[in-house]
Design a protein around this motif. Structure first.
Motif, PDB file in Angstrom:
ATOM      1  N   ASN A 186      21.209  45.162  42.190  1.00  0.00           N
ATOM      2  CA  ASN A 186      21.808  44.564  43.099  1.00  0.00           C
ATOM      3  C   ASN A 186      21.236  42.932  43.159  1.00  0.00           C
ATOM      4  O   ASN A 186      20.966  42.401  44.099  1.00  0.00           O
ATOM      5  CB  ASN A 186      21.738  45.027  44.518  1.00  0.00           C
ATOM      6  N   ILE A 187      21.019  42.347  42.077  1.00  0.00           N
ATOM      7  CA  ILE A 187      20.473  41.048  41.944  1.00  0.00           C
ATOM      8  C   ILE A 187      21.501  40.075  41.591  1.00  0.00           C
ATOM      9  O   ILE A 187      22.316  40.501  40.494  1.00  0.00           O
ATOM     10  CB  ILE A 187      19.381  41.057  40.656  1.00  0.00           C
ATOM     11  N   PRO A 188      21.681  38.962  42.522  1.00  0.00           N
ATOM     12  CA  PRO A 188      22.721  38.006  42.230  1.00  0.00           C
ATOM     13  C   PRO A 188      22.535  37.517  40.835  1.00  0.00           C
ATOM     14  O   PRO A 188      21.360  37.098  40.711  1.00  0.00           O
ATOM     15  CB  PRO A 188      22.746  37.040  43.507  1.00  0.00           C
ATOM     16  N   PHE A 189      23.380  37.233  40.076  1.00  0.00           N
ATOM     17  CA  PHE A 189      23.190  36.812  38.708  1.00  0.00           C
ATOM     18  C   PHE A 189      24.171  35.627  38.233  1.00  0.00           C
ATOM     19  O   PHE A 189      25.307  35.655  39.003  1.00  0.00           O
ATOM     20  CB  PHE A 189      23.022  38.051  37.445  1.00  0.00           C
ATOM     21  N   VAL A 190      23.851  34.955  37.172  1.00  0.00           N
ATOM     22  CA  VAL A 190      24.496  34.032  36.453  1.00  0.00           C
ATOM     23  C   VAL A 190      25.168  34.376  35.311  1.00  0.00           C
ATOM     24  O   VAL A 190      24.254  34.942  34.641  1.00  0.00           O
ATOM     25  CB  VAL A 190      23.955  32.458  36.566  1.00  0.00           C
ATOM     26  N   ALA A 191      26.436  34.355  35.091  1.00  0.00           N
ATOM     27  CA  ALA A 191      26.905  34.841  33.825  1.00  0.00           C
ATOM     28  C   ALA A 191      26.892  33.578  33.006  1.00  0.00           C
ATOM     29  O   ALA A 191      27.619  32.659  33.090  1.00  0.00           O
ATOM     30  CB  ALA A 191      28.257  35.176  33.955  1.00  0.00           C
ATOM     31  N   GLN A 192      26.298  33.636  31.764  1.00  0.00           N
ATOM     32  CA  GLN A 192      25.921  32.422  31.183  1.00  0.00           C
ATOM     33  C   GLN A 192      27.000  32.207  30.105  1.00  0.00           C
ATOM     34  O   GLN A 192      27.865  32.887  29.829  1.00  0.00           O
ATOM     35  CB  GLN A 192      24.550  32.665  30.266  1.00  0.00           C
ATOM     36  N   LYS A 193      27.050  31.035  29.512  1.00  0.00           N
ATOM     37  CA  LYS A 193      27.930  30.394  28.807  1.00  0.00           C
ATOM     38  C   LYS A 193      28.263  31.343  27.383  1.00  0.00           C
ATOM     39  O   LYS A 193      29.231  31.040  26.669  1.00  0.00           O
ATOM     40  CB  LYS A 193      27.852  28.979  28.485  1.00  0.00           C
ATOM     41  N   GLU A 194      27.250  32.252  26.978  1.00  0.00           N
ATOM     42  CA  GLU A 194      27.279  32.896  25.896  1.00  0.00           C
ATOM     43  C   GLU A 194      28.382  34.003  25.912  1.00  0.00           C
ATOM     44  O   GLU A 194      28.770  34.586  24.965  1.00  0.00           O
ATOM     45  CB  GLU A 194      25.740  33.477  25.665  1.00  0.00           C
ATOM     46  N   PHE A 195      28.772  34.175  27.211  1.00  0.00           N
ATOM     47  CA  PHE A 195      29.872  35.395  27.244  1.00  0.00           C
ATOM     48  C   PHE A 195      31.160  34.633  26.937  1.00  0.00           C
ATOM     49  O   PHE A 195      32.260  35.516  26.981  1.00  0.00           O
ATOM     50  CB  PHE A 195      30.049  35.823  28.734  1.00  0.00           C
ATOM     51  N   SER A 236      42.505  29.415  43.845  1.00  0.00           N
ATOM     52  CA  SER A 236      43.263  30.168  44.909  1.00  0.00           C
ATOM     53  C   SER A 236      42.728  31.614  45.234  1.00  0.00           C
ATOM     54  O   SER A 236      43.190  32.329  46.178  1.00  0.00           O
ATOM     55  CB  SER A 236      44.613  30.747  44.029  1.00  0.00           C
ATOM     56  N   CYS A 237      41.463  31.789  44.728  1.00  0.00           N
ATOM     57  CA  CYS A 237      40.601  33.032  45.057  1.00  0.00           C
ATOM     58  C   CYS A 237      39.708  32.738  46.267  1.00  0.00           C
ATOM     59  O   CYS A 237      38.767  32.106  46.004  1.00  0.00           O
ATOM     60  CB  CYS A 237      39.750  33.300  43.774  1.00  0.00           C
ATOM     61  N   LYS A 238      39.985  33.430  47.371  1.00  0.00           N
ATOM     62  CA  LYS A 238      39.397  32.952  48.463  1.00  0.00           C
ATOM     63  C   LYS A 238      37.933  33.453  48.354  1.00  0.00           C
ATOM     64  O   LYS A 238      36.928  32.735  48.913  1.00  0.00           O
ATOM     65  CB  LYS A 238      39.864  34.162  49.634  1.00  0.00           C
ATOM     66  N   HIS A 239      37.352  34.495  47.382  1.00  0.00           N
ATOM     67  CA  HIS A 239      35.950  34.789  47.392  1.00  0.00           C
ATOM     68  C   HIS A 239      35.391  34.548  45.901  1.00  0.00           C
ATOM     69  O   HIS A 239      34.477  35.244  45.428  1.00  0.00           O
ATOM     70  CB  HIS A 239      36.195  36.483  47.505  1.00  0.00           C
ATOM     71  N   GLN A 240      36.053  33.465  45.479  1.00  0.00           N
ATOM     72  CA  GLN A 240      35.427  32.956  44.234  1.00  0.00           C
ATOM     73  C   GLN A 240      33.832  32.681  44.268  1.00  0.00           C
ATOM     74  O   GLN A 240      33.471  32.240  45.266  1.00  0.00           O
ATOM     75  CB  GLN A 240      36.381  31.925  43.576  1.00  0.00           C
ATOM     76  N   GLY A 241      33.273  32.597  42.910  1.00  0.00           N
ATOM     77  CA  GLY A 241      31.868  32.183  42.896  1.00  0.00           C
ATOM     78  C   GLY A 241      31.978  30.780  42.407  1.00  0.00           C
ATOM     79  O   GLY A 241      32.961  30.086  42.389  1.00  0.00           O
ATOM     80  N   GLN A 242      30.836  30.091  41.961  1.00  0.00           N
ATOM     81  CA  GLN A 242      30.535  28.903  41.651  1.00  0.00           C
ATOM     82  C   GLN A 242      30.906  28.793  39.870  1.00  0.00           C
ATOM     83  O   GLN A 242      30.887  29.921  39.179  1.00  0.00           O
ATOM     84  CB  GLN A 242      29.140  28.581  41.651  1.00  0.00           C
ATOM     85  N   VAL A 243      31.620  27.577  39.512  1.00  0.00           N
ATOM     86  CA  VAL A 243      31.711  27.487  37.957  1.00  0.00           C
ATOM     87  C   VAL A 243      30.816  26.289  37.839  1.00  0.00           C
ATOM     88  O   VAL A 243      30.441  25.298  38.180  1.00  0.00           O
ATOM     89  CB  VAL A 243      33.271  26.756  37.923  1.00  0.00           C
ATOM     90  N   GLU A 244      30.233  26.506  36.601  1.00  0.00           N
ATOM     91  CA  GLU A 244      29.287  25.802  36.257  1.00  0.00           C
ATOM     92  C   GLU A 244      29.531  25.309  34.754  1.00  0.00           C
ATOM     93  O   GLU A 244      30.315  25.870  33.837  1.00  0.00           O
ATOM     94  CB  GLU A 244      27.660  26.195  35.896  1.00  0.00           C
ATOM     95  N   VAL A 245      29.238  23.941  34.055  1.00  0.00           N
ATOM     96  CA  VAL A 245      29.467  23.554  32.846  1.00  0.00           C
ATOM     97  C   VAL A 245      28.220  22.778  32.470  1.00  0.00           C
ATOM     98  O   VAL A 245      27.579  22.158  33.131  1.00  0.00           O
ATOM     99  CB  VAL A 245      30.606  22.758  32.566  1.00  0.00           C
ATOM    100  N   LEU A 246      27.870  22.962  31.029  1.00  0.00           N
ATOM    101  CA  LEU A 246      26.784  22.365  30.401  1.00  0.00           C
ATOM    102  C   LEU A 246      27.312  20.871  30.141  1.00  0.00           C
ATOM    103  O   LEU A 246      28.033  20.783  29.451  1.00  0.00           O
ATOM    104  CB  LEU A 246      26.230  23.181  29.301  1.00  0.00           C
ATOM    105  N   ILE A 247      26.326  19.690  30.467  1.00  0.00           N
ATOM    106  CA  ILE A 247      26.859  18.391  30.220  1.00  0.00           C
ATOM    107  C   ILE A 247      25.801  17.612  29.463  1.00  0.00           C
ATOM    108  O   ILE A 247      26.153  16.488  29.038  1.00  0.00           O
ATOM    109  CB  ILE A 247      27.244  17.802  31.515  1.00  0.00           C
ATOM    110  N   GLY A 275      29.145  41.263  40.517  1.00  0.00           N
ATOM    111  CA  GLY A 275      28.072  40.510  41.245  1.00  0.00           C
ATOM    112  C   GLY A 275      27.654  39.259  40.560  1.00  0.00           C
ATOM    113  O   GLY A 275      26.514  38.806  41.335  1.00  0.00           O
ATOM    114  N   ALA A 276      28.414  38.655  39.760  1.00  0.00           N
ATOM    115  CA  ALA A 276      28.096  37.390  39.227  1.00  0.00           C
ATOM    116  C   ALA A 276      28.341  36.170  40.537  1.00  0.00           C
ATOM    117  O   ALA A 276      29.457  36.246  41.297  1.00  0.00           O
ATOM    118  CB  ALA A 276      28.801  36.752  38.273  1.00  0.00           C
ATOM    119  N   TYR A 277      27.410  35.499  40.871  1.00  0.00           N
ATOM    120  CA  TYR A 277      27.482  34.464  42.001  1.00  0.00           C
ATOM    121  C   TYR A 277      28.255  33.180  41.291  1.00  0.00           C
ATOM    122  O   TYR A 277      28.821  32.120  42.045  1.00  0.00           O
ATOM    123  CB  TYR A 277      26.510  34.305  43.007  1.00  0.00           C
ATOM    124  N   ARG A 278      27.836  33.181  39.966  1.00  0.00           N
ATOM    125  CA  ARG A 278      28.173  31.781  39.259  1.00  0.00           C
ATOM    126  C   ARG A 278      28.484  32.212  37.640  1.00  0.00           C
ATOM    127  O   ARG A 278      27.667  33.095  37.291  1.00  0.00           O
ATOM    128  CB  ARG A 278      27.095  31.034  39.342  1.00  0.00           C
TER     129      ARG A 278
END
Length: 841
Positions: A661-670, A709-720, A685-688
């Motif tokens: 139950n650790i909040p995690f980031v799903a990395q761009k490698e996915f 449109s997703c009420k419970h969406q997490g964060q979106v990140e991009v590499l710049i 369980g990803a929050y980002r």
């Protein structure tokens, strides 16, 4: 959990063959394949193959189903947001046609396809890079039926995974190898704009490179000019060890290879598994040598047993293209007016019109053999191994040939002709004829999948002169012609003294077999799905409570004001504090830094970070085989207890984060290309999520809009900003340098191509290699467009930087996010790029 048994070991696994077009499809049946995999249009990982269309797909499926061969549809690429309806149309129609399974890479499709087609088996592609037991457990929860495991696993690792999981496993056993872990290569994408992940790889690994360490050219230690070009995988000699793992399917690569290759490779592996399962012994000696030689004549750039059978180096640096089997060394060159002759002692037989490759001092050159001359000047059509001959070749090619050059047989015309003449392997049918006077002629045909009886209109007559004998009936019935069948048995129940015209028997037999075939094919067909694409476009709510996810999302001032956050990836603890002091809202650092960060001398600096609300995320290794992942579990627990989060880029790490139950980031490698895949990770369980670096700005906006449109969406990140990691490989490129003690922890190593482009190299774990882009992604001057894209976090990868560079780059982007004037920071020797933001793949 399931136990391995002797029975399981002795059951022949499926032979799964490639089909790039209709001819290759037929070739697979000729070779005895149990199943084939094929693509439709461009939504598969072999855009260079002819592939199939929705118009000819049903004909193709029916053809192989007639021969009791399964058909798997490949959709093994990440799917863009706007492509989802097109992909669903392909699956809709394929489903009705009777496709046996779909091979997918995009995890966002799993839920869609399960909801839409509950009885359609889903196979997870090797592009998902599944290489540990926890990753397979993750897929089990999704309900998939098969996983194609990474090529980098050994038989011991395979067996451990298979013995401890409950879905079937498939592995590649023959054909081209990717230098990188499949699904983790951006090399072609970033240097040529052709994405390997999207099926358009330009194979930059097959090019010439020089290797430098600390400014020194060490290319002479690489055994050739192609240091990252892989040999062809050939596991024929170790099939027993592979079968003993419990693997259910043996896959042959080659959807862009010729049909004869498909036939020969399918036939070779079919024979190998049958022998092992009958006798318990591997192929050996002349039998093994003969099979490997035949396969080498069809495609060869060196063979390797692969990581699966314990090879540590799978490269073949000598030459990167197909060149055939060794034929001999040039003893003499004789020049004529229009042709030239090369004299050599044959190491294999040759024919006129065969093709040869000659390894000259400049490059490999090819030519056709136009004539074969013996030493007595007699010309022959064929010469046997051990004969000294003069092969007539192109005079132009001969100009570059020197005495001692190696000659290879690249095209064996006799072999090609023999393979082309093979017929498709037919199925046995039992035929039962009933012929009684005054009754209609009846023919019943039975095969494993179906049985039908065809009642003919013809009433059996009493013979007036010459009666129709049982032998005549059998002879007429036994001519099954170009049907998928041969007669396993023919039983005739008939009165004596009857008469049936041969034409009637022939017609009745033909009708019975066609009725059987149609009934068999109909058994594969399905009712059209009534669901539409719009029925499935919905948000996935996270499994964890909304409050848990929301508490995991930073509450910084910038986000409250609608501005994206700035995240910075660094490589050590000192750089963490540097990035935090110069404007980072989030800092990523490797998991192995956790213990150092927890030391007492860092408490004051950590308190300052916590006071500012700066988030610290620990990056778990991109690749972690079972024995490696096991050592990381205590770190996961410690990170959780300390209140930090983790970033995951393999499914095994995700599985452990979920369990703890650790909040995690799903990395761009996915390779997250769409909102459905993002939602899949949010639901776990990803929050980002970090979007793929292969998306352009418009495609990024499409994903963000869909998620909006997703009420419970997490964060979106991009590499710049930063150097993209082009690939990660299990092959130790710098091993030969390290052995000679020319490498240390601080060494700078790089590849240099023929245009002078430089690709930095890092060696990790004592055996893996990382190769980075020649250019640095730099979007500092495009801040306004980034700010309006809809993403929540802009990420800088500064893991290859330190000190002043981390400070200056972080400050510069902090200014950009605050909509203040920025400068372009480019360091000496750097070339900059805007990546795929303005083009995509």
């Amino acid at each position: 959990m399931k136990a391995s048994t002797t029975e399981n070991k002795c059951r022949p696994p499926e032979i799964l063959a490639p089909a790039g077009d209709m001819e290759a499809l037929k070739a697979a049946v000729k070779g005895g394949a149990d199943a084939v995999y094929l693509g439709v249009g461009e939504f598969n990982a072999r855009q260079g193959a002819t592939n199939f269309t929705l118009e000819n797909l049903e004909e193709s499926i029916d053809l192989v189903h007639s021969y009791s061969v399964k058909v798997f549809l490949t959709l093994n690429i990440p799917i863009k947001e706007h492509e989802i309806p097109l992909v669903l149309e392909i699956v809709d129609r394929s489903y009705v046609m009777g496709i046996d399974a779909v091979i997918i890479e995009d995890l966002g499709l799993v839920d869609i396809l399960h909801n839409r087609y509950p009885n359609l088996p889903l196979h997870i592609s090797t592009q998902v890079t599944v290489h540990n037991t926890a990753g397979v457990h993750f897929l089990e929860q999704l309900g998939v039926s098969r996983v194609i495991l990474s090529r980098e696993l050994t038989t011991d690792e395979l067996k451990h995974i298979i013995d401890n999981t409950d879905i079937s496993a498939e592995i590649f056993v023959h054909g081209a190898l990717c230098y990188s872990y499949s699904g983790r290569c951006l090399f072609s994408s970033f240097i040529i704009d052709r994405s390997a992940n999207r099926g358009a790889c330009a194979q930059p690994c097959r090019r010439r490179y020089r290797v430098f360490v600390d400014g020194r050219d060490v290319s002479n230690l690489m055994d050739g000019a192609y240091p990252i070009s892989c040999a062809e995988l050939c596991t024929l000699g170790g099939i027993r060890e592979i079968i003993d793992t419990g693997v259910k399917s043996l896959k042959i690569e080659g959807r862009m290879k010729k049909p004869e290759y498909v036939t020969a490779s399918s036939r070779a592996y079919k024979r190998a598994v049958e022998k092992v399962c009958a006798s318990g012994n591997n192929l050996e000696g002349s039998e093994l040598s003969s099979m490997k030689t035949e396969l080498a004549k069809l495609f060869y750039r060196g063979f390797t047993d692969g990581f699966v059978l314990g090879a540590h180096d799978v490269t073949h640096a000598k030459y990167s293209s197909n060149y055939g089997v060794f034929l001999g060394k040039v003893k003499e060159i004789r020049y004529g007016e229009h042709s030239a002759g090369i004299k050599l002692l044959l190491e294999d037989h040759v024919h006129v019109n065969d093709g040869v490759s000659i390894n000259t001092n400049t490059k490999m050159l090819g030519s056709k053999i136009t004539a074969i001359e013996l030493l007595n000047r007699n010309k022959v059509e064929k010469a046997e191994k051990g004969t000294i001959v003069i092969l007539q070749i192109s005079a132009k090619t001969a100009k570059a040939v020197r005495s001692g050059d190696e000659v290879y047989l690249s095209t064996d015309t006799e072999l090609l002709d023999d393979l082309q003449k093979l017929e498709m392997i037919k199925l046995p049918v039992d035929i039962h004829i009933k012929a009684f006077k005054g009754q209609q002629l009846s023919i019943k045909v039975t095969e494993n999948r179906c049985s039908v009886e065809n009642i003919d209109e013809y009433l059996v007559q009493e013979a007036r002169s010459a009666p129709t004998t049982r032998e005549q009936i059998i002879k007429a019935i036994d001519k099954l012609g170009d049907t998928p069948y041969h007669a396993g048995s023919i039983v005739v129940d008939a009165d004596d003294g009857i008469f049936i015209p041969v034409g009637v028997l022939t017609s009745a037999r033909r009708n019975a077999l066609e009725k059987l075939r149609q009934n068999v094919l109909q058994s594969y067909k399905r009712i059209p799905n009534s669901l539409k694409g719009s029925d499935l476009i919905s948000c996935k709510h996270p499994l964890s409570a909304e409050s848990t996810v929301q508490s995991s999302i930073s509450r910084s001032r910038e986000q409250k004001n609608g501005k994206p956050l700035l995240s910075v990836e660094v490589c050590d603890v000192a750089s963490l504090f540097l990035a935090a002091r110069n404007g980072a809202d989030i800092v990523y650092l490797p998991l192995h830094c956790f213990e150092e960060l927890s030391r007492e001398n860092n408490h004051e600096a950590l308190h300052e970070i916590n006071t500012k609300g700066i988030e610290v995320v620990f990056i778990t290794p991109q690749i972690a085989h079972d024995h490696e992942l096991e050592t990381l579990i205590p770190f996961f627990a410690a990170v959780k207890n300390a209140g930090y989060k983790v970033a995951c880029s393999n499914l095994g790490a995700v599985r452990h984060a979920m369990e703890l139950n650790i909040p995690f980031v799903a990395q761009k490698e996915f390779n997250i290309f769409n909102s459905h895949t993002a939602s899949r990770f949010y639901s776990c369980g990803a929050y980002r999520i970090t979007l793929s670096s292969e998306l352009n700005l418009e495609e990024i906006e499409n994903v963000c809009k869909a998620l909006g449109s997703c009420k419970h969406q997490g964060q979106v990140e991009v590499l710049i900003h930063g150097r993209e990691l082009m690939l990660i490989t299990n092959n130790d490129l710098l091993g030969p340098v390290e052995v000679r003690k020319l490498l240390n922890e601080d060494s700078e190593a790089y590849l240099e191509d023929q245009q002078g482009n430089i690709f930095p190299i890092k060696r990790i774990g004592g055996h893996r290699t990382l190769i980075y882009d020649q250019k640095v992604l730099n979007m500092a001057e495009h801040a306004e467009q980034l700010l309006s894209s809809g993403v929540h976090i802009l990420r800088l990868d500064l893991s290859l930087y330190n000190g002043k560079a981390i400070r200056d780059i972080t400050r510069n982007y902090r200014l950009a996010l605050d909509k203040k004037r920025v400068k372009s920071i480019v360091y000496k020797g750097e070339n900059v790029s805007t990546g795929h933001f303005f083009k995509g793949v």
